[in-house]
Motif scaffolding. Structure first.
Motif, PDB file in Angstrom:
ATOM      1  N   ASP A   1       0.822  -1.215   0.000  1.00  0.00           N
ATOM      2  CA  ASP A   1       0.000   0.000   0.000  1.00  0.00           C
ATOM      3  C   ASP A   1       0.852   1.260   0.000  1.00  0.00           C
ATOM      4  O   ASP A   1       0.463   2.279  -0.588  1.00  0.00           O
ATOM      5  N   THR A   2       1.989   1.208   0.657  1.00  0.00           N
ATOM      6  CA  THR A   2       2.840   2.401   0.754  1.00  0.00           C
ATOM      7  C   THR A   2       3.417   2.835  -0.586  1.00  0.00           C
ATOM      8  O   THR A   2       3.926   3.953  -0.716  1.00  0.00           O
ATOM      9  N   GLN A   3       3.339   1.962  -1.607  1.00  0.00           N
ATOM     10  CA  GLN A   3       3.799   2.341  -2.944  1.00  0.00           C
ATOM     11  C   GLN A   3       2.742   3.158  -3.699  1.00  0.00           C
ATOM     12  O   GLN A   3       3.062   3.810  -4.689  1.00  0.00           O
ATOM     13  N   MET A   4       1.514   3.099  -3.242  1.00  0.00           N
ATOM     14  CA  MET A   4       0.417   3.667  -4.017  1.00  0.00           C
ATOM     15  C   MET A   4       0.462   5.201  -4.121  1.00  0.00           C
ATOM     16  O   MET A   4       0.355   5.742  -5.229  1.00  0.00           O
ATOM     17  N   PRO A   5       0.627   5.932  -3.017  1.00  0.00           N
ATOM     18  CA  PRO A   5       0.555   7.396  -3.133  1.00  0.00           C
ATOM     19  C   PRO A   5       1.673   8.019  -3.958  1.00  0.00           C
ATOM     20  O   PRO A   5       1.558   9.185  -4.353  1.00  0.00           O
TER      21      PRO A   5
ATOM     22  N   TYR B   1      -1.655  18.876   5.222  1.00  0.00           N
ATOM     23  CA  TYR B   1      -0.679  19.689   4.492  1.00  0.00           C
ATOM     24  C   TYR B   1       0.578  18.902   4.115  1.00  0.00           C
ATOM     25  O   TYR B   1       1.329  19.324   3.240  1.00  0.00           O
ATOM     26  N   ILE B   2       0.788  17.763   4.759  1.00  0.00           N
ATOM     27  CA  ILE B   2       1.932  16.914   4.431  1.00  0.00           C
ATOM     28  C   ILE B   2       1.488  15.676   3.666  1.00  0.00           C
ATOM     29  O   ILE B   2       2.118  15.280   2.682  1.00  0.00           O
ATOM     30  N   VAL B   3       0.404  15.042   4.093  1.00  0.00           N
ATOM     31  CA  VAL B   3      -0.047  13.808   3.452  1.00  0.00           C
ATOM     32  C   VAL B   3      -0.506  14.059   2.016  1.00  0.00           C
ATOM     33  O   VAL B   3      -0.266  13.242   1.121  1.00  0.00           O
ATOM     34  N   GLN B   4      -1.129  15.190   1.769  1.00  0.00           N
ATOM     35  CA  GLN B   4      -1.747  15.450   0.468  1.00  0.00           C
ATOM     36  C   GLN B   4      -0.802  16.205  -0.470  1.00  0.00           C
ATOM     37  O   GLN B   4      -0.148  17.159  -0.064  1.00  0.00           O
ATOM     38  N   ASP B   5      -0.763  15.785  -1.733  1.00  0.00           N
ATOM     39  CA  ASP B   5      -0.073  16.540  -2.778  1.00  0.00           C
ATOM     40  C   ASP B   5      -0.947  17.747  -3.110  1.00  0.00           C
ATOM     41  O   ASP B   5      -2.038  17.592  -3.658  1.00  0.00           O
TER      42      ASP B   5
ATOM     43  N   SER C   1       3.832  27.679   8.217  1.00  0.00           N
ATOM     44  CA  SER C   1       5.252  27.569   7.870  1.00  0.00           C
ATOM     45  C   SER C   1       5.574  26.318   7.063  1.00  0.00           C
ATOM     46  O   SER C   1       6.708  26.144   6.608  1.00  0.00           O
ATOM     47  N   LEU C   2       4.593  25.434   6.867  1.00  0.00           N
ATOM     48  CA  LEU C   2       4.854  24.180   6.146  1.00  0.00           C
ATOM     49  C   LEU C   2       4.988  24.452   4.648  1.00  0.00           C
ATOM     50  O   LEU C   2       4.185  25.187   4.069  1.00  0.00           O
ATOM     51  N   PRO C   3       5.981  23.846   3.982  1.00  0.00           N
ATOM     52  CA  PRO C   3       6.117  24.026   2.528  1.00  0.00           C
ATOM     53  C   PRO C   3       4.966  23.372   1.777  1.00  0.00           C
ATOM     54  O   PRO C   3       4.231  22.531   2.324  1.00  0.00           O
ATOM     55  N   VAL C   4       4.824  23.733   0.494  1.00  0.00           N
ATOM     56  CA  VAL C   4       3.807  23.108  -0.352  1.00  0.00           C
ATOM     57  C   VAL C   4       4.416  22.343  -1.529  1.00  0.00           C
ATOM     58  O   VAL C   4       3.731  21.583  -2.202  1.00  0.00           O
ATOM     59  N   VAL C   5       5.687  22.558  -1.817  1.00  0.00           N
ATOM     60  CA  VAL C   5       6.402  21.753  -2.810  1.00  0.00           C
ATOM     61  C   VAL C   5       7.657  21.196  -2.147  1.00  0.00           C
ATOM     62  O   VAL C   5       8.234  21.834  -1.251  1.00  0.00           O
ATOM     63  N   PHE C   6       8.067  20.004  -2.598  1.00  0.00           N
ATOM     64  CA  PHE C   6       9.119  19.278  -1.899  1.00  0.00           C
ATOM     65  C   PHE C   6      10.102  18.677  -2.891  1.00  0.00           C
ATOM     66  O   PHE C   6       9.844  18.595  -4.079  1.00  0.00           O
ATOM     67  N   ASP C   7      11.237  18.229  -2.357  1.00  0.00           N
ATOM     68  CA  ASP C   7      12.280  17.622  -3.176  1.00  0.00           C
ATOM     69  C   ASP C   7      12.156  16.101  -3.265  1.00  0.00           C
ATOM     70  O   ASP C   7      12.688  15.482  -4.192  1.00  0.00           O
ATOM     71  N   LYS C   8      11.479  15.504  -2.296  1.00  0.00           N
ATOM     72  CA  LYS C   8      11.339  14.043  -2.272  1.00  0.00           C
ATOM     73  C   LYS C   8      10.124  13.675  -1.440  1.00  0.00           C
ATOM     74  O   LYS C   8       9.827  14.347  -0.446  1.00  0.00           O
ATOM     75  N   THR C   9       9.418  12.623  -1.840  1.00  0.00           N
ATOM     76  CA  THR C   9       8.254  12.153  -1.100  1.00  0.00           C
ATOM     77  C   THR C   9       8.331  10.644  -0.943  1.00  0.00           C
ATOM     78  O   THR C   9       8.541   9.921  -1.924  1.00  0.00           O
ATOM     79  N   ILE C  10       8.150  10.168   0.300  1.00  0.00           N
ATOM     80  CA  ILE C  10       8.065   8.732   0.568  1.00  0.00           C
ATOM     81  C   ILE C  10       6.909   8.489   1.535  1.00  0.00           C
ATOM     82  O   ILE C  10       6.445   9.411   2.217  1.00  0.00           O
ATOM     83  N   VAL C  11       6.439   7.258   1.578  1.00  0.00           N
ATOM     84  CA  VAL C  11       5.406   6.851   2.536  1.00  0.00           C
ATOM     85  C   VAL C  11       6.004   5.710   3.355  1.00  0.00           C
ATOM     86  O   VAL C  11       5.967   4.548   2.927  1.00  0.00           O
ATOM     87  N   PRO C  12       6.580   6.006   4.522  1.00  0.00           N
ATOM     88  CA  PRO C  12       7.279   4.967   5.294  1.00  0.00           C
ATOM     89  C   PRO C  12       6.375   3.866   5.826  1.00  0.00           C
ATOM     90  O   PRO C  12       6.805   2.723   5.960  1.00  0.00           O
TER      91      PRO C  12
ATOM     92  N   TRP D   1      13.090  17.676   6.785  1.00  0.00           N
ATOM     93  CA  TRP D   1      12.017  16.743   6.452  1.00  0.00           C
ATOM     94  C   TRP D   1      10.743  17.151   7.193  1.00  0.00           C
ATOM     95  O   TRP D   1      10.803  17.743   8.273  1.00  0.00           O
ATOM     96  N   TYR D   2       9.632  16.774   6.594  1.00  0.00           N
ATOM     97  CA  TYR D   2       8.319  17.035   7.196  1.00  0.00           C
ATOM     98  C   TYR D   2       7.540  15.732   7.148  1.00  0.00           C
ATOM     99  O   TYR D   2       7.358  15.141   6.083  1.00  0.00           O
ATOM    100  N   VAL D   3       7.096  15.276   8.312  1.00  0.00           N
ATOM    101  CA  VAL D   3       6.426  13.987   8.428  1.00  0.00           C
ATOM    102  C   VAL D   3       5.004  14.238   8.916  1.00  0.00           C
ATOM    103  O   VAL D   3       4.789  14.956   9.897  1.00  0.00           O
TER     104      VAL D   3
END
Length: 661
Positions: free
Chosen positions: A276-280, A530-534, A559-570, A588-590
């Motif tokens: 499932d973690t590969q899906m997003p 703000y982190i989970v959603q693209d 203060s949370l960014p809206v574009v990122f350099d890398k996204t993973i779902v641990p 990083w933002y989790v």
């Protein structure tokens, strides 16, 4: 924008096999084998790690001249090749994508052909034509056969009496294919095939209607677990609703599409995910879309937005009457400026919607003066509009408001995906890009990669978002949906969910209130959106005065960014919970969210590089199960080998800023 390395293009390739009627391609990692059969009928199947996920499934295209590409296909030639691509992806979940695939190009003797690709992430096919002149397509056929007793997640139409006329907003119905409702379901949809999940999507949807799926009522279809494709017919006559000057299809033709000359038709995608973690983070929709058509993207600015509509303009403690007027929006601009937000949106009401008079802003907002005030504060303005109202005077509208200083449009109420609707959206994307205007596409069908073609498209709705809290029922379980759609819907692209509620309800005390809405779940569940959603153009949906009443929380989410350099779902499991980690620079933002079940998670930070970090944790308070607004902010030092236990309340969530020292 796209660098392509083509490194073996031969008629035959080791690992890609063919018999007289069967043609195979394999994914680069060898796990996926897809096969086209031309024995009497055209059919597709594929395996993952030796397990057949899609049984032999008939596919085809039916033309108005009686030709059916799926029947008795005759092969003129075949070509198999391997490809590797580096795709630039501005404002996507990462700045670039590396992908590779094996491709079969099967040219038929009737002037049509089919391309089949196998990626490590899934399988895709598309039809194409080399015919000249006009082609009328009566139907595109597909009977995707997954087998008996397979579980699926299907988002059904909300208007069964007119199934193609709807807002593409519904919860996912978890069902077995053999007992699924016969209502139409829009994409994406996911099927659990045991060894892996398969999610059906589409990409590069140009001058063609969107695909829907339907579980057929026949006993044979039920036993075989078949989902059949369906498409909105080509409109014959349009009409207008009296409110908003919104157009709709009054009558339709008996065909689905008209095309001219040589062209390719949309990609049909089967994203294959063992975990499932590969899906997003599956990127096939973006990778298969048409490349950037607008060139330079440096003028496009993502950001966060102070928004008026969801909170019903509910300012309090001010010395003016709140509403659609200059003083109210001046307050929103001041709030945005004070909290580092890039935009405000003027939603419905800034022009007379009933008349569709978009070139005549109402006098109360003093729009030119408001724009200048925003500029003085470093805050830009985006205007709401109805799709067809924009389209009917597109060039004038874009030029007028771009010259005035407006930075974009939030366009709403498409509510259909026939061919003419698809064409309208591309016209809007091209014209707004020409005038350096961004787009937030609301009330629209699912993404199909057009944000790659036109990167000024920063967001799509097609999600059962926060606005539903104003009127939905408790049975439409939003915490459950919030940990389901990132696995399915976000495969297609970013979401305009509009999070940020400051009035939060537990499972027991939530209720729908239109004028003072309440979210389902905790305040930290909202923050985690703000982190989970693209979402590179995302709202702070509540009223500025509610945010100002809780500055620590507001400063945190602002203060949370809206574009990122890398996204993973641990870690995560569809329908239960999700944890997403995104990198921005050295930090990083989790973010994590749960359904209505409370749970304790053990977080690992092995994705960090060496060095020391400070973790600033926003988490559910000890009383959040009773008062969903309860939260706590705490700090600790962590490193790559650290572990952290974090408790999520019922409908809970958390955010961790991981700042490198």
């Amino acid at each position: 924008m796209v660098k392509k390395l083509f490194f073996i293009a031969t008629l035959l390739y080791i690992g890609a096999t063919a018999s007289a009627e069967n043609y195979q391609v394999k994914s680069p990692d060898g796990k996926i084998v897809a096969e086209l059969s031309t024995d009497k009928a055209l059919s597709l199947s594929f395996k993952y790690n030796g397990s057949k996920l899609l049984q032999e499934s008939s596919i085809g295209v039916v033309l108005s001249d009686g030709m059916d590409l799926g029947k008795n296909p005759k092969v003129a030639s075949r070509k198999i090749s391997n490809h590797r691509e580096t795709i630039q992806a501005p404002f996507y979940r990462q700045p670039s994508i590396e992908t590779s695939y094996q491709e079969l190009n099967l040219k038929l003797k009737n002037g049509f052909g089919i391309i089949l690709r196998a990626y490590d992430e899934g399988v895709a096919y598309r039809f194409y034509t080399q015919r000249k002149g006009k082609t009328i397509i009566l139907n595109e056929t597909a009977a995707y056969q997954f087998g008996k007793d397979k579980k699926a997640w299907l988002p059904y139409t909300t208007t069964p009496e007119k199934p193609f006329a709807m807002a593409f907003q519904n919860i996912y119905h978890e069902t077995r294919l053999d007992t699924a409702k016969q209502d139409l379901a829009f994409l994406p949809a996911t099927i659990d095939c045991g060894k892996a999940k398969v999610t059906i999507l589409e990409s590069d949807l140009q001058n063609y209607p969107g695909m829907w799926l339907k579980a057929n009522g026949s006993k044979q279809d039920q036993e075989k677990g078949i989902l059949r494709a369906a498409f909105a017919p080509y409109p014959k006559e349009m009409a207008y609703y009296p409110w908003r000057h919104m157009s709709y299809v009054k009558s339709a033709n008996d065909y689905i599409a008209i095309s001219s000359g040589k062209r390719s038709y949309p990609w049909r995608i089967f994203a294959i995910t063992e975990h499932d973690t590969q899906m997003p983070t599956n990127n096939l929709v973006y990778a298969l879309a048409a490349p950037n058509k607008i060139g330079d993207t440096s003028w496009i600015k993502p950001g966060k937005v102070a928004w008026d509509w969801w909170n019903d303009w509910n300012l309090k403690g001010v010395d003016f009457k709140a509403g659609i007027n200059f003083e109210t929006y001046k307050y929103y601009i001041d709030f945005a400026h004070n909290h580092g937000l890039e935009y405000i949106v003027l939603d419905e009401g800034w022009y007379n919607s009933k008349e569709g008079s978009i070139l005549k802003p109402i006098e109360d907002i003093q729009l030119p003066k408001l724009i200048e005030y925003g500029k003085s504060k470093g805050v830009d303005i985006v205007l709401w509009a109805v799709f067809n109202v924009m389209d009917e005077n597109l060039e004038t509208i874009c030029k007028t408001y771009a010259d005035m200083g407006i930075k974009g449009f939030k366009v709403d109420f498409m509510d259909r995906d026939d061919q003419t609707a698809i064409e309208m959206v591309e016209r809007l994307a091209a014209c707004t890009a020409k005038h350096h205007l961004i787009l937030d596409l609301h009330g629209i069908y699912k993404p199909h990669g057009l944000n790659r073609t036109y990167p000024n498209i920063l967001n799509y709705e097609s999600v059962f978002g926060m606005e539903e809290c104003r009127w939905t029922e408790a049975k439409n379980d939003m915490p459950l949906y919030d940990v389901t759609f990132p696995y399915i819907r976000m495969m297609a692209g970013q979401v305009d969910f509009t999070p940020g509620a400051m009035r939060n309800g537990t499972r027991d005390n939530w209720k729908a209130i239109y004028t003072k809405p309440i979210s389902m779940g905790t305040r930290c569940h909202q923050a985690a959106c703000y982190i989970v959603q693209d979402s590179p153009f995302t709202m702070l949906a509540d009223t500025p005065t509610n945010y100002e009443a809780d500055e620590p929380y507001t400063r945190y989410i602002a203060s949370l960014p809206v574009v990122f350099d890398k996204t993973i779902v641990p870690q995560g499991e569809i329908g239960k919970y999700i944890v997403t980690a995104r990198k921005k620079g050295n930090d990083w933002y989790v973010g994590g969210q749960s359904n209505w079940d409370e749970r304790t998670l053990t977080l690992k930070f092995d994705f960090l590089t060496d060095g020391d970090y400070e973790a600033i944790v926003l988490k559910d308070g000890i009383n959040a199960n009773h008062d969903a607004e309860d939260y706590k902010i705490e700090k600790s030092d962590i490193h790559q080998n650290s572990e952290m236990k974090i408790h999520l309340a019922s409908g809970g969530g958390f955010v961790i800023k991981v700042i490198k020292k």
